[in-house]
Design an enzyme around this catalytic site. Structure first.
Site: not given
Length: 399
Positions: A374, A370
């Site tokens: 990053e 999901e």
């Protein structure tokens, strides 16, 4: 809920959920096969009314409390419930009456398994890079119940391509599938479809992963879909996906919180009881300070998750930023807390079947799915600079 605490009703409900998870759901989870859908566990979630609660109007906060509490006592039950929500919520927010009537009662009862099919071999965190093709097919007609016929008067599409890293695949009964129906690049031209598992041309295979819940790959070989299968509007699929993820991202943080709290609780018990170096482990400052750090980070993450949920429920403009912050900080915190708990327990925590060995395998995946950490940082930075741009005074060159 205030900015800092839950009310007594919420606290009591969470305690009840933790007890149900440990006493009713964990025994069912332990009988399941890793990497496979546990249908008896899903049926129990239905019988207890938890799947119905998942789709109630309690909002994001209710979802977060539900996921955190279940995760504390049984991560498998939490994940089974969350995957039902992720795969079905697109129908709740944008599905047709026929789609909802066909599938929602089955999902709520724990009889039908749902899946959210967004990721592809080359489009994981970069969801706008979807390549699954939905080519026009004027000869296809498909019913909402899963049957498919072909006739000269039908209009629809043929899905061709792959999906990968799909939770509950290939055992789901239906998939929320995102495919490209137009030539426009990026987020534009993506459409969401409800695809029953029995559609011709749809096949799948399981993937062996570190995480114990089922994950697989799907192959679409000219799978027929029609306008009746569209969730929302043609070309509006990316909005459907992002709306779903904005709700579930803070609750991924709640899942992580449940694991972090379970690891912290186990650590407090272990370091209180364990005798070493002539005393209790907890009496060593190096140990007690680690426990204090674990608790502080967990509480900070909890407040971020609650704040993101409250922002979603109030319709605040900064939901994407708050959701990203909550998922980022809570999942990274859970990784730290579980890893530290393993270190303080020593070798016993690495033994197969130990709670922390289980949590150590479970806690890694939420930092990726999901939207990887990053990606969350990129979302936060984008929102920060957009807000700064809106609030600043134009320079003379821009006036």
């Amino acid at each position: 809920m205030s900015a800092f605490s839950l009310d007594p009703v919420q606290i009591a409900w969470c305690a009840t959920l933790r007890t149900l998870a440990a006493e009713r759901l964990r025994p069912l989870a332990e009988k399941g096969e890793p990497g496979r859908v546990n249908r008896p566990l899903l049926a129990a979630l239905g019988e207890l009314g938890l799947l119905k609660r998942l789709f109630s109007d309690g909002g994001a906060l209710d979802l977060c409390l539900l996921r955190e509490s279940l995760a504390h006592g049984c991560t498998e039950a939490e994940t089974a419930l969350a995957l039902q929500g992720l795969g079905t919520y697109p129908l709740v927010q944008a599905g047709t009456a026929a789609q909802r009537e066909r599938w929602l009662p089955e999902v709520i009862a724990g009889r039908a398994v749902a899946a959210f099919a967004l990721s592809e071999p080359d489009a994981g965190s970069d969801a706008a890079a979807l390549a699954l093709e939905a080519a026009p097919d004027t000869g296809t007609s498909a019913g909402t119940g899963g049957s498919t016929t072909t006739g000269a008067g039908g209009t629809g599409w043929r899905l061709t391509g792959e999906k990968r890293w799909i939770s509950n695949a290939p055992e789901a009964d239906f998939y929320t599938v995102f495919a490209r129906t137009g030539e426009r690049p990026g987020a534009r031209g993506v459409t969401a479809f409800l695809v029953p598992a029995d559609r011709p041309g749809l096949t799948g295979s399981a993937l062996e992963m570190l995480s114990p819940h089922p994950i697989g790959a799907l192959t679409f070989d000219g799978v027929p879909v029609t306008r009746d299968d569209v969730i929302g509007e043609p070309g509006g699929g990316f909005r459907v996906a992002m709306t779903t993820l904005n709700l579930f991202r803070p609750s991924v943080g709640a899942f992580a919180l449940g694991m972090a709290q379970a690891a912290l609780d186990a650590t407090l018990t272990h370091t209180t009881e364990r005798v070493a170096f002539g005393g209790r482990l907890k009496d060593l400052q190096a140990v007690s300070h680690r426990a204090a750090e674990m608790a502080t980070r967990t509480e900070a993450a909890r407040l971020l998750v609650y704040a993101a949920a409250a922002a979603y429920d109030s319709g605040a403009a900064d939901v994407p930023q708050r959701s990203a912050m909550a998922k980022l900080f809570a999942t990274e915190t859970a990784q730290y807390v579980v890893d530290t708990a393993v270190q303080l327990h020593g070798a016993r925590a690495l033994q197969r079947g130990h709670l922390l060995e289980h949590l150590y395998r479970e806690v890694r995946a939420p930092r990726i799915y999901e939207g990887a950490s990053e990606v969350q940082l990129s979302i936060i930075a984008k929102e920060l600079y957009a807000s700064a741009q809106q609030g600043r005074t134009p320079t003379p060159d821009e006036s």
